[in-house]
Structures are given as C-alpha cells and as structure tokens.
Design a protein around this motif. Sequence first.
Motif, PDB file in Angstrom:
ATOM      1  N   ARG A 210      -1.434  -3.824   5.075  1.00 49.36           N
ATOM      2  CA  ARG A 210      -1.609  -3.868   6.532  1.00 49.36           C
ATOM      3  C   ARG A 210      -3.053  -4.089   6.947  1.00 49.36           C
ATOM      4  O   ARG A 210      -3.313  -4.817   7.898  1.00 49.36           O
TER       5      ARG A 210
ATOM      6  N   ARG B  10       9.617   9.090  -6.760  1.00 55.20           N
ATOM      7  CA  ARG B  10       9.070   7.756  -6.477  1.00 55.20           C
ATOM      8  C   ARG B  10       8.730   7.021  -7.775  1.00 55.20           C
ATOM      9  O   ARG B  10       8.889   5.815  -7.871  1.00 55.20           O
TER      10      ARG B  10
ATOM     11  N   TYR C  60      15.930   4.521  12.472  1.00 53.54           N
ATOM     12  CA  TYR C  60      15.736   4.087  11.082  1.00 53.54           C
ATOM     13  C   TYR C  60      17.080   3.670  10.478  1.00 53.54           C
ATOM     14  O   TYR C  60      17.181   2.625   9.826  1.00 53.54           O
TER      15      TYR C  60
ATOM     16  N   ALA D 156       8.232  -1.888   2.354  1.00 53.26           N
ATOM     17  CA  ALA D 156       7.484  -1.455   3.547  1.00 53.26           C
ATOM     18  C   ALA D 156       8.373  -0.530   4.366  1.00 53.26           C
ATOM     19  O   ALA D 156       9.594  -0.505   4.206  1.00 53.26           O
TER      20      ALA D 156
ATOM     21  N   VAL E 189       3.065  -6.756   8.849  1.00 50.78           N
ATOM     22  CA  VAL E 189       4.427  -7.288   8.982  1.00 50.78           C
ATOM     23  C   VAL E 189       5.006  -7.018  10.375  1.00 50.78           C
ATOM     24  O   VAL E 189       6.010  -7.635  10.742  1.00 50.78           O
TER      25      VAL E 189
ATOM     26  N   HIS F 194       0.824  -1.219   0.000  1.00 46.96           N
ATOM     27  CA  HIS F 194       0.000   0.000   0.000  1.00 46.96           C
ATOM     28  C   HIS F 194       0.860   1.272   0.000  1.00 46.96           C
ATOM     29  O   HIS F 194       0.357   2.390  -0.055  1.00 46.96           O
ATOM     30  N   GLY F 195       2.163   1.116   0.040  1.00 40.69           N
ATOM     31  CA  GLY F 195       3.057   2.277   0.082  1.00 40.69           C
ATOM     32  C   GLY F 195       3.047   3.040  -1.231  1.00 40.69           C
ATOM     33  O   GLY F 195       2.598   2.537  -2.258  1.00 40.69           O
ATOM     34  N   LYS F 196       3.578   4.257  -1.184  1.00 45.45           N
ATOM     35  CA  LYS F 196       3.542   5.132  -2.373  1.00 45.45           C
ATOM     36  C   LYS F 196       4.373   4.542  -3.510  1.00 45.45           C
ATOM     37  O   LYS F 196       3.932   4.515  -4.659  1.00 45.45           O
ATOM     38  N   VAL F 197       5.568   4.079  -3.211  1.00 45.02           N
ATOM     39  CA  VAL F 197       6.405   3.479  -4.266  1.00 45.02           C
ATOM     40  C   VAL F 197       5.726   2.212  -4.783  1.00 45.02           C
ATOM     41  O   VAL F 197       5.629   1.982  -5.990  1.00 45.02           O
TER      42      VAL F 197
ATOM     43  N   GLN G 267      -7.573  -1.170   2.903  1.00 43.27           N
ATOM     44  CA  GLN G 267      -6.659  -0.765   1.825  1.00 43.27           C
ATOM     45  C   GLN G 267      -6.847  -1.622   0.562  1.00 43.27           C
ATOM     46  O   GLN G 267      -6.302  -1.317  -0.496  1.00 43.27           O
TER      47      GLN G 267
HETATM   48  N1  LIG Z   1      10.790   8.632   2.383  1.00 40.31           N
HETATM   49  C1  LIG Z   1      11.971   8.722   1.829  1.00 40.31           C
HETATM   50  O1  LIG Z   1      12.453   9.810   1.478  1.00 40.31           O
HETATM   51  C2  LIG Z   1      12.751   7.464   1.608  1.00 40.31           C
HETATM   52  C3  LIG Z   1      14.004   7.583   1.068  1.00 40.31           C
HETATM   53  C4  LIG Z   1      14.680   6.442   0.738  1.00 40.31           C
HETATM   54  C5  LIG Z   1      14.097   5.200   0.986  1.00 40.31           C
HETATM   55  N2  LIG Z   1      12.873   5.090   1.564  1.00 40.31           N
HETATM   56  C6  LIG Z   1      12.296   3.745   1.750  1.00 40.31           C
HETATM   57  O2  LIG Z   1      11.489   3.510   0.611  1.00 40.31           O
HETATM   58  C7  LIG Z   1      10.488   2.546   0.912  1.00 40.31           C
HETATM   59  C8  LIG Z   1       9.164   2.967   0.326  1.00 40.31           C
HETATM   60  O3  LIG Z   1       8.900   4.313   0.565  1.00 40.31           O
HETATM   61  P1  LIG Z   1       7.441   4.936   0.338  1.00 40.31           P
HETATM   62  O4  LIG Z   1       7.621   6.376   0.082  1.00 40.31           O
HETATM   63  O5  LIG Z   1       6.686   4.113  -0.600  1.00 40.31           O
HETATM   64  O6  LIG Z   1       6.888   4.766   1.822  1.00 40.31           O
HETATM   65  P2  LIG Z   1       5.384   4.600   2.333  1.00 40.31           P
HETATM   66  O7  LIG Z   1       4.426   5.241   1.389  1.00 40.31           O
HETATM   67  O8  LIG Z   1       5.383   5.056   3.755  1.00 40.31           O
HETATM   68  O9  LIG Z   1       5.185   3.028   2.267  1.00 40.31           O
HETATM   69  C9  LIG Z   1       5.539   2.154   3.255  1.00 40.31           C
HETATM   70  C10 LIG Z   1       4.438   1.126   3.355  1.00 40.31           C
HETATM   71  O10 LIG Z   1       4.767   0.191   4.380  1.00 40.31           O
HETATM   72  C11 LIG Z   1       3.567  -0.145   4.993  1.00 40.31           C
HETATM   73  N3  LIG Z   1       3.669  -0.682   6.335  1.00 40.31           N
HETATM   74  C12 LIG Z   1       4.086  -0.061   7.462  1.00 40.31           C
HETATM   75  N4  LIG Z   1       3.916  -0.866   8.521  1.00 40.31           N
HETATM   76  C13 LIG Z   1       3.366  -2.005   8.036  1.00 40.31           C
HETATM   77  C14 LIG Z   1       2.921  -3.194   8.647  1.00 40.31           C
HETATM   78  N5  LIG Z   1       3.035  -3.369   9.952  1.00 40.31           N
HETATM   79  N6  LIG Z   1       2.404  -4.165   7.862  1.00 40.31           N
HETATM   80  C15 LIG Z   1       2.268  -4.002   6.530  1.00 40.31           C
HETATM   81  N7  LIG Z   1       2.666  -2.883   5.887  1.00 40.31           N
HETATM   82  C16 LIG Z   1       3.194  -1.891   6.641  1.00 40.31           C
HETATM   83  C17 LIG Z   1       2.797   1.163   5.086  1.00 40.31           C
HETATM   84  O11 LIG Z   1       1.444   0.858   5.344  1.00 40.31           O
HETATM   85  P3  LIG Z   1       0.316   1.994   5.445  1.00 40.31           P
HETATM   86  O12 LIG Z   1       0.046   2.380   4.016  1.00 40.31           O
HETATM   87  O13 LIG Z   1      -0.808   1.300   6.078  1.00 40.31           O
HETATM   88  O14 LIG Z   1       0.903   3.111   6.242  1.00 40.31           O
HETATM   89  C18 LIG Z   1       3.075   1.728   3.712  1.00 40.31           C
HETATM   90  O15 LIG Z   1       2.093   1.315   2.817  1.00 40.31           O
HETATM   91  C19 LIG Z   1      10.514   2.362   2.415  1.00 40.31           C
HETATM   92  O16 LIG Z   1      11.167   1.141   2.705  1.00 40.31           O
HETATM   93  C20 LIG Z   1      11.360   3.531   2.903  1.00 40.31           C
HETATM   94  O17 LIG Z   1      12.058   3.168   4.064  1.00 40.31           O
HETATM   95  C21 LIG Z   1      12.191   6.205   1.866  1.00 40.31           C
END
Ligand SMILES: NC(=O)c1ccc[n+]([C@@H]2O[C@H](COP(=O)([O-])OP(=O)(O)OC[C@H]3O[C@@H](n4cnc5c(N)ncnc54)[C@H](OP(=O)(O)O)[C@@H]3O)[C@@H](O)[C@H]2O)c1
Length: 277
Positions: free
Chosen positions: A34, A219, A155, A85, A60, A11-14, A38
């Motif tokens: 999660r 993204r 983190y 995630a 997770v 469900h994350g943005k990426v 969703q």
């Molecule tokens: N933000 C940055 O600038 C950045 C930079 C470099 C790398 N990253 C990494 O890139 C990856 C993806 O980023 P993104 O922007 O797509 O982040 P995001 O939108 O926050 O996506 C993360 C996803 O993980 C899910 N998640 C969290 N806890 C969970 C659980 N207990 N069970 C199942 N799913 C769970 C979240 O669920 P919900 O939708 O329910 O919240 C969300 O859908 C992450 O691993 C992040 O660490 C981020």
Amino acid sequence: MSHHVLLIGGHGKVSQLLTPLLLSRSWNVTSVIRTADQKPTIEALGKNQPGKLDVLISSVADVKTESDAKQIIERVKPDWVVWSAGAGGKGGASNTIAVDHDAAIAFTKASIHTPSVKKFLTVSYLSSRRGKPSWWSDSDWETAQKTNNEILPTYYKAKVAADEVLTVLSRERLEKEARDGVPEKELFAGISLRPGGLTEEKAGGVKVGKIGVGAKTSRHTTAHAIVAALETGFKGWLDVIDGDEDPKTAIQKLADQRIDTSEEENWEAAKERVSKL
Ligand SMILES: NC(=O)c1ccc[n+]([C@@H]2O[C@H](COP(=O)([O-])OP(=O)(O)OC[C@H]3O[C@@H](n4cnc5c(N)ncnc54)[C@H](OP(=O)(O)O)[C@@H]3O)[C@@H](O)[C@H]2O)c1
C-alpha cells in the motif's frame, strides 16, 4: 518450473510468511503493497533467496474495475496471482467494500480472463458460504450465521461475493479450456483457501476438506497450505484448520480425490448474482 507470483496484500501477516516460501522455490514474486514506507520490510524478505522479488506500490482501494486490475496484471505478467489483502476492518464499511469486495472482484475477474494467468488463489475464510453443507453440524451453522450476520456482515458479503465470482468464472474458463482441448495439466486453477480464525502459532499440521467451523489456523500453516495448494493440482474451495497431517500430503490427497467444498452451494443462483457484478 519457475513461476511468477503476483501477491496482492504483500505487507500482510500471511503474505510476509508466504513470500520467503515462494522465493525459496526459485519462484519470482511481485509484492503489491500500500505505501512506500513498507518497502524495506518487504525487500528484506527477498535477501539471499533464489527467486527474485519486486515490489509494486499501489493501493488496491484505487482498483475499482476489471480493467484497472488488468493494467496491473499486464504490467507484471504473472502466471499465478494470490490475493491475501484485506481491509481488516480499518476504514469502516466503505473501505471493506473497496478492498474486500470491489478490488478483490476486479483482480479475480481480470486474472481469470487473462489466458497467461494459470492459477488464482484467494485467502477467504471457513464461513464464507451461503448454504449449510451436509458435513456441518447445526452448531457449525449457528456459529457461521453469527459470524457472518452479526459480527462481520460487510466482510461476509464481500468475501462470499468474491468467492462466487472466482468459482463461477473459473468454471466458465474450464469449460472453454475443455472445448479448446487444453491438456489436463495446463487447466486453470481457481482456489479459495479457507482458514479459520488466524493465529500467530508456529507452523504445524492441518486438517482439510469437509470440516466444520470455529477452529483456528496458524498464519504460518496458512502460508504453507497456500504453497501446497499452488504446487498440487488443487482446484476449488479448500477449508483448512490446524491439525495433524502434513499440509502438502493432505492437500495432494484432496486434489487427487477432487474434494472441493464449494460443491453444495447453489451455483445457478450464484451465476445470476455474478452476472450483475
Ligand atoms: N484475520 C483472520 O482471522 C482471518 C481469517 C480468515 C481469513 N482471513 C483473510 O486472510 C487474508 C490475510 O490475512 P492477514 O492476517 O495476513 O491480514 P493482514 O495482516 O491484515 O493483511 C492484509 C493486508 O492487506 C493490505 N491492504 C489493505 N488495504 C490495502 C490497500 N488499499 N492496498 C494495498 N494493500 C492493502 C494491508 O495493508 P497494510 O499492511 O498497509 O495494513 C495488509 O498488509 C485476508 O484476506 C483476510 O481477509 C483473515
């Protein structure tokens, strides 16, 4: 060839940008999300796509051990696993440890230790490393130190530990595969894809490989880079920021030249740490 991708953090943005790209290649996707509310959002991504989309509702944060993760892998039977995630700072340090450390490491170990899983890709970030590589400037190092030790210390500890598990265990698996005479094309690929700060910009070109820190990555572009990393024979750490090159061309070049930005980390010390996790 078709593939079945287990996408954790679906469900994350990426992940929501990545899912249609995977399905459009006629690859099947099982998206782990999660909560049940969703599900419609994710199912909509699978409409009119040649690949089949399944949704698995499973937090997770409940995946504490390799054996917990193994149960999900055995149920889904993917050949590729993608971890995108992240706790995203929600739920405090304890949730960051549960998701970004414990569950990430559990899925990394279980994937690498499952022979039918041929690729494991985790989305990490540029500064997730312990040492200053020779291609970083002093200012890159200072920026990374600030991010890792002052802004996002929990983190950082989680992500760098998961990256080390990925690399140490991938190397062990590759050594075994070499001993067993597994053909080059079928060798396991452990990939840590490392964008900069993620943005909502549209998809574009990339700059990859031995780059510094501090830049941004869209993204959309990250999703394209994940597909390119999976489609090419890339193995190792792949640093990626917005730039001018076509993602697939740039990443194919890295794969051909075997450029892996993990090379200057201290892997003997990492092995020792990983053995205790
Ligand atoms: N933000 C940055 O600038 C950045 C930079 C470099 C790398 N990253 C990494 O890139 C990856 C993806 O980023 P993104 O922007 O797509 O982040 P995001 O939108 O926050 O996506 C993360 C996803 O993980 C899910 N998640 C969290 N806890 C969970 C659980 N207990 N069970 C199942 N799913 C769970 C979240 O669920 P919900 O939708 O329910 O919240 C969300 O859908 C992450 O691993 C992040 O660490 C981020």
